[in-house]
Design an enzyme around this catalytic site. Structure first.
Site, PDB file in Angstrom:
ATOM      1  CB  SER A 135      -0.991  -0.162   1.224  1.00 30.09           C
ATOM      2  OG  SER A 135      -1.557   1.194   1.376  1.00 30.09           O
ATOM      3  CE  LYS A 161      -4.556   0.445   0.357  1.00 37.51           C
ATOM      4  NZ  LYS A 161      -5.207  -0.386   1.459  1.00 37.51           N
ATOM      5  CE  LYS A 163      -3.724   4.308   2.197  1.00 36.13           C
ATOM      6  NZ  LYS A 163      -5.045   3.828   2.840  1.00 36.13           N
ATOM      7  CG  ASP A 188      -7.813   2.716   0.638  1.00 31.56           C
ATOM      8  OD1 ASP A 188      -8.993   3.212   0.844  1.00 31.56           O
ATOM      9  OD2 ASP A 188      -7.207   2.036   1.535  1.00 31.56           O
ATOM     10  CD  GLU A 213      -8.549  -0.727   0.810  1.00 31.81           C
ATOM     11  OE1 GLU A 213      -7.725  -0.925  -0.022  1.00 31.81           O
ATOM     12  OE2 GLU A 213      -8.392  -0.446   1.959  1.00 31.81           O
ATOM     13  CG  ASP A 238     -10.536  -0.327   5.094  1.00 31.31           C
ATOM     14  OD1 ASP A 238     -10.893  -0.502   6.501  1.00 31.31           O
ATOM     15  OD2 ASP A 238      -9.336   0.120   4.765  1.00 31.31           O
ATOM     16  CE  LYS A 262      -7.570  -1.554   7.174  1.00 35.54           C
ATOM     17  NZ  LYS A 262      -7.581  -0.060   6.851  1.00 35.54           N
ATOM     18  N   GLY A 290      -4.483  -3.736   6.529  1.00 39.72           N
ATOM     19  CA  GLY A 290      -3.465  -3.258   7.501  1.00 39.72           C
ATOM     20  C   GLY A 290      -3.706  -1.961   8.067  1.00 39.72           C
TER      21      GLY A 290
END
Ligand code: OSB
Ligand code: MG
Length: 369
Positions: A135, A161, A163, A188, A213, A238, A262, A290
């Site tokens: 990520s 991934k 952001k 994400d 995400e 998420d 998670k 995570g």
């Protein structure tokens, strides 16, 4: 398990590189560690909250308060059957899942030590190793991000991934796709958008993302369902999924095609297993999310990800993705094909906690006995 003593230890561990998300920029991993003492054993848990209430309403200050004033009194000097019965006892507490999960995780670790069985065995895990993805935070420039992607692809990470946040989205995705046409790429948004952005998400469809995400706010299950019907790219939830009830509703109205579990966000491993099972019955693949955790939480994530429906690459990077030093021996280290071995009584592989490393990172310690 008669609980004799509980410690809450606050630690700070600097990130080797700043990690920027749509909600804040992290420089240091500020975390609470929980130690639960019973019958000559110590169970460890890690609270995944941050220094402020960005990802969810909790932070390390509120978690400390909840653990000290509401959770420790439930277990200290009491005979506890195990993590599941502890979770039943927390029914009267609204929210505060990260705080509850920290104690619950420590009770799983304690149970594993008392019964001399790995967490994988206790929860019925099936995989011997799990695949990991990386990520990547928001970088100052596209070039910085491309360099980071290059670096982690060379280490073998199975999924990249990135952001995104408003203003740093379509152009970035386009730039990354042009540079890396074939990689497994996901984004994400950490709940930074609303349905007003529907045209933007339709434009993402062109870039072959494995999933988007958490595009919309955590309570927007209905809007996620509208968005999912309007776009090709699968939505992975998420922040929206805190319980098996949330999961049932999301599946029923088609808010997503994938879920990231998670255990922290869902009050712990007990509820995570139920979410996992419901997703499996409904053909919704899951993967383990995570929270830039330290080794204690990272290792427990590896075991959780050994359940059969954890089918996609996880956000369980090697410790060196985030830190120069970590708190387990050995440190979490990815193999050549970028997998992590699941600790197990069959292969005899296990992680120990590095108390000296914790001492070096310690900011404060509260002892309850
Ligand atoms: O949304 O998955 C998230 C980190 C902090 C808070 C939320 C998230 C993340 C990550 C990092 O994406 C995942 C990791 O630990 O590698
Ligand atoms: Mg996320």
């Amino acid at each position: 398990m008669f609980i004799e003593r509980v410690d809450i230890i606050r630690v700070n561990n600097p990130f080797t590189h700043p990690f920027e998300t749509s909600f804040t920029k992290f420089l240091v991993r500020d975390a609470l560690l929980i130690k639960i003492y019973s019958e000559g054993h110590v169970g460890y848990g890690e609270c995944k909250a941050f220094f402020g209430p960005f990802y969810c309403p909790e932070d390390n200050g509120t978690s400390h308060h909840i653990i000290k004033n509401f959770l420790i009194p439930l277990i200290l000097h009491k005979d506890i059957e195990g993590p599941e019965s502890f979770i039943e006892q927390t029914w009267f507490i609204k929210g505060n899942n990260l705080a509850i999960a920290a104690v619950e995780n420590a009770l799983w670790d304690l149970k594993s030590k008392i019964e001399n069985k790995s967490l994988k065995t206790l929860i019925g895990g099936v995989y011997d190793e799990v695949k990991v993805g990386v990520s990547l935070g928001i970088e100052p420039t596209l070039k910085d991000l491309l360099n980071k992607i290059d670096h982690y692809l060379a280490e073998g990470y199975h999924r990249t991934k990135i952001k995104i946040k408003p203003g740093r989205d379509l152009e970035v995705i386009k730039g990354v796709r042009e540079a890396f046409p074939d990689i497994v790429l996901t984004v994400d948004a950490n709940s930074a958008y609303s349905l007003k952005d529907i045209e933007l998400f339709k434009a993402f469809d062109e870039y072959n993302l494995a999933y988007i995400e958490q595009p919309l706010r955590e309570n927007d299950l209905i809007d996620h369902s509208v968005l999912q019907k309007a776009i090709e790219t699968p939505i992975c939830l998420d922040e929206s999924i805190e319980s098996v009830e949330d999961t049932r509703q999301a599946i029923e109205i088609g808010s997503c095609k994938i879920i990231n579990i998670k255990s922290s966000r869902c009050r712990g491993i007990t509820e995570s297993i139920k979410i996992h099972d419901l997703c499996m019955e409904n053909d919704i693949p899951v993967w383990c999310g995570g929270m830039t955790e330290l080794g204690i939480g990272r290792v427990q994530n590896i075991s959780l990800a050994s359940l059969p429906n954890f089918k996609l690459a996880h956000d369980i990077a090697g410790s060196n993705r985030y830190f120069k030093e970590d708190i387990t021996i050995p440190e979490v280290k990815i193999s050549k094909d970028c997998t992590l071995i699941v600790p197990d009584d069959v292969n005899g592989f296990k992680y120990e906690v590095d108390e000296d490393a914790i001492d070096k990172m310690m900011v404060s310690r509260d002892i309850f006995k």
